[in-house]
Design a protein around this motif. Structure first.
Motif, PDB file in Angstrom:
ATOM      1  N   MET A   1      39.361   1.493 -29.131  1.00  0.00           N
ATOM      2  CA  MET A   1      39.507   1.972 -30.502  1.00  0.00           C
ATOM      3  C   MET A   1      40.817   1.433 -31.079  1.00  0.00           C
ATOM      4  N   PRO A   2      40.801   0.946 -32.326  1.00  0.00           N
ATOM      5  CA  PRO A   2      42.021   0.410 -32.935  1.00  0.00           C
ATOM      6  C   PRO A   2      43.029   1.517 -33.216  1.00  0.00           C
ATOM      7  N   ASP A   3      44.287   1.267 -32.862  1.00  0.00           N
ATOM      8  CA  ASP A   3      45.331   2.259 -33.073  1.00  0.00           C
ATOM      9  C   ASP A   3      45.821   2.242 -34.507  1.00  0.00           C
ATOM     10  N   LEU A   4      46.285   3.403 -34.949  1.00  0.00           N
ATOM     11  CA  LEU A   4      46.947   3.513 -36.240  1.00  0.00           C
ATOM     12  C   LEU A   4      48.442   3.558 -35.962  1.00  0.00           C
ATOM     13  N   ASN A   5      49.113   2.432 -36.185  1.00  0.00           N
ATOM     14  CA  ASN A   5      50.544   2.328 -35.909  1.00  0.00           C
ATOM     15  C   ASN A   5      51.299   2.222 -37.226  1.00  0.00           C
ATOM     16  N   LEU A   6      52.200   3.159 -37.471  1.00  0.00           N
ATOM     17  CA  LEU A   6      52.971   3.164 -38.715  1.00  0.00           C
ATOM     18  C   LEU A   6      54.452   3.063 -38.403  1.00  0.00           C
ATOM     19  N   SER A   7      55.096   2.070 -38.947  1.00  0.00           N
ATOM     20  CA  SER A   7      56.534   1.884 -38.749  1.00  0.00           C
ATOM     21  C   SER A   7      57.313   2.974 -39.476  1.00  0.00           C
ATOM     22  N   LYS A   8      58.405   3.406 -38.888  1.00  0.00           N
ATOM     23  CA  LYS A   8      59.238   4.426 -39.518  1.00  0.00           C
ATOM     24  C   LYS A   8      59.924   3.916 -40.788  1.00  0.00           C
ATOM     25  N   THR A   9      59.995   2.589 -40.935  1.00  0.00           N
ATOM     26  CA  THR A   9      60.641   2.015 -42.119  1.00  0.00           C
ATOM     27  C   THR A   9      59.620   1.361 -43.057  1.00  0.00           C
ATOM     28  N   ARG A  10      58.371   1.802 -42.973  1.00  0.00           N
ATOM     29  CA  ARG A  10      57.285   1.132 -43.703  1.00  0.00           C
ATOM     30  C   ARG A  10      57.440   1.180 -45.223  1.00  0.00           C
ATOM     31  N   PHE A  11      58.183   2.135 -45.747  1.00  0.00           N
ATOM     32  CA  PHE A  11      58.327   2.245 -47.192  1.00  0.00           C
ATOM     33  C   PHE A  11      59.634   1.641 -47.703  1.00  0.00           C
ATOM     34  N   LEU A  12      60.406   1.037 -46.825  1.00  0.00           N
ATOM     35  CA  LEU A  12      61.766   0.639 -47.190  1.00  0.00           C
ATOM     36  C   LEU A  12      61.929  -0.850 -47.447  1.00  0.00           C
ATOM     37  N   GLY A  13      60.889  -1.629 -47.336  1.00  0.00           N
ATOM     38  CA  GLY A  13      60.991  -3.058 -47.588  1.00  0.00           C
ATOM     39  C   GLY A  13      60.270  -3.865 -46.532  1.00  0.00           C
ATOM     40  N   SER A  14      60.123  -5.146 -46.800  1.00  0.00           N
ATOM     41  CA  SER A  14      59.389  -6.013 -45.872  1.00  0.00           C
ATOM     42  C   SER A  14      60.296  -6.978 -45.126  1.00  0.00           C
ATOM     43  N   THR A  15      61.588  -7.006 -45.495  1.00  0.00           N
ATOM     44  CA  THR A  15      62.523  -7.890 -44.809  1.00  0.00           C
ATOM     45  C   THR A  15      63.670  -7.063 -44.235  1.00  0.00           C
ATOM     46  N   LYS A  16      64.365  -7.642 -43.249  1.00  0.00           N
ATOM     47  CA  LYS A  16      65.472  -6.924 -42.611  1.00  0.00           C
ATOM     48  C   LYS A  16      66.594  -6.595 -43.606  1.00  0.00           C
ATOM     49  N   PRO A  17      67.013  -7.512 -44.468  1.00  0.00           N
ATOM     50  CA  PRO A  17      68.053  -7.143 -45.441  1.00  0.00           C
ATOM     51  C   PRO A  17      67.650  -5.986 -46.344  1.00  0.00           C
ATOM     52  N   GLN A  18      66.398  -5.959 -46.755  1.00  0.00           N
ATOM     53  CA  GLN A  18      65.932  -4.858 -47.584  1.00  0.00           C
ATOM     54  C   GLN A  18      66.012  -3.535 -46.827  1.00  0.00           C
ATOM     55  N   ILE A  19      65.527  -3.562 -45.595  1.00  0.00           N
ATOM     56  CA  ILE A  19      65.527  -2.336 -44.789  1.00  0.00           C
ATOM     57  C   ILE A  19      66.955  -1.893 -44.497  1.00  0.00           C
ATOM     58  N   ASP A  20      67.832  -2.845 -44.179  1.00  0.00           N
ATOM     59  CA  ASP A  20      69.223  -2.509 -43.875  1.00  0.00           C
ATOM     60  C   ASP A  20      69.918  -1.881 -45.081  1.00  0.00           C
ATOM     61  N   THR A  21      69.519  -2.269 -46.267  1.00  0.00           N
ATOM     62  CA  THR A  21      70.103  -1.691 -47.486  1.00  0.00           C
ATOM     63  C   THR A  21      69.506  -0.323 -47.781  1.00  0.00           C
ATOM     64  N   ALA A  22      68.184  -0.213 -47.640  1.00  0.00           N
ATOM     65  CA  ALA A  22      67.484   1.013 -48.036  1.00  0.00           C
ATOM     66  C   ALA A  22      67.640   2.151 -47.035  1.00  0.00           C
ATOM     67  N   LEU A  23      67.716   1.831 -45.761  1.00  0.00           N
ATOM     68  CA  LEU A  23      67.698   2.872 -44.737  1.00  0.00           C
ATOM     69  C   LEU A  23      68.862   3.855 -44.840  1.00  0.00           C
ATOM     70  N   PRO A  24      70.111   3.390 -44.998  1.00  0.00           N
ATOM     71  CA  PRO A  24      71.209   4.368 -45.113  1.00  0.00           C
ATOM     72  C   PRO A  24      71.061   5.282 -46.332  1.00  0.00           C
TER      73      PRO A  24
END
Length: 237
Positions: A1-24
């Motif tokens: 069965m296919p798993d439903l995997n959701l990243s904890k940062t899924r709403f914060l951007g698609s690139t590392k710089p975006q996530i690094d800015t949004a997460l804090p």
């Protein structure tokens, strides 16, 4: 069965710089109480301390126009989704069949805001760890059904769990607000507030407008016979 995997940062951007800015920023506000100014929520959910949501189809499909309108646009009939008809046409009443139809077409929501919300809801709230498909439909239906029977899934308990400070319902100009009064008369501390949405009496080209005006006159105690008296009735509400 296919798993439903959701990243904890899924709403914060698609690139590392975006996530690094949004997460804090997110981490600073994540635990603040929610203020919900526009909720399509029936206040009866909170006026009745023993209210239960019913089946997964009743909760997630039948009342959700974002879901059934999307499926209708792709050829799925509203009758198959259990959406009540205005002309008395029979609609599907077997909620497992409704859920199965929905699950078989769940792939249509990929890449849409509704799909993002559905996956988050299934994963975070109901603990679902497999993708919703035709094959997994009934297993997931059973898991959600069991959760909805738990006391923690009553509307009042969810209100507290979500850390809501205030939730505003969407109320017609002709609404008598009796459920809001019941909430205020109770000892429950939740803040459920009405908001004024007079669509039915201001959209003159809407079906049933004349009947809505008659109801407005009745609940406001204002005889509506011209524009001035119409405005007075709206001001009273």
């Amino acid at each position: 069965m296919p798993d439903l995997n959701l990243s904890k940062t899924r709403f914060l951007g698609s690139t590392k710089p975006q996530i690094d800015t949004a997460l804090p920023i997110y981490q600073k506000i994540a635990n603040l109480p929610l203020i919900c100014p526009h909720g399509h929520v029936n206040p009866q959910l909170f006026s009745d301390p023993d209210y239960q949501f019913g089946s997964p189809a009743e909760l997630l499909i039948i009342p959700d126009h974002y879901i059934f309108r999307m499926l209708y646009s792709q050829g799925v009939s509203l009758e198959a989704l259990g959406v009540p008809s205005q002309d008395g046409t029979n609609v599907e009443s077997d909620h497992r069949k409704i859920w199965q139809t929905f699950a078989e077409h769940a792939y249509l929501f990929q890449g849409t805001p509704t799909g993002v919300w559905l996956n988050d809801e299934l994963y975070t709230l109901f603990g679902i760890r497999e993708k919703l498909t035709g094959e997994s439909a009934q297993r997931i239906y059973d898991q959600i059904s069991m959760k909805l029977l738990e006391p923690e899934f009553s509307p009042r308990q969810l209100y507290a769990r979500f850390n809501i400070e205030v939730l505003c319902t969407t109320d017609a100009a002709t609404d008598t607000l009796e459920h809001h009064q019941t909430i205020r008369d109770s000892d429950w501390p939740g803040r459920i507030m009405p908001t004024f949405r007079p669509d039915a009496v201001v959209n003159i080209d809407q079906a049933g407008w004349r009947e809505a005006i008659d109801t407005l006159a009745e609940v406001s105690g204002q005889d509506i016979h011209d524009y001035a008296s119409y405005v007075t009735a709206l001001e009273q509400r």
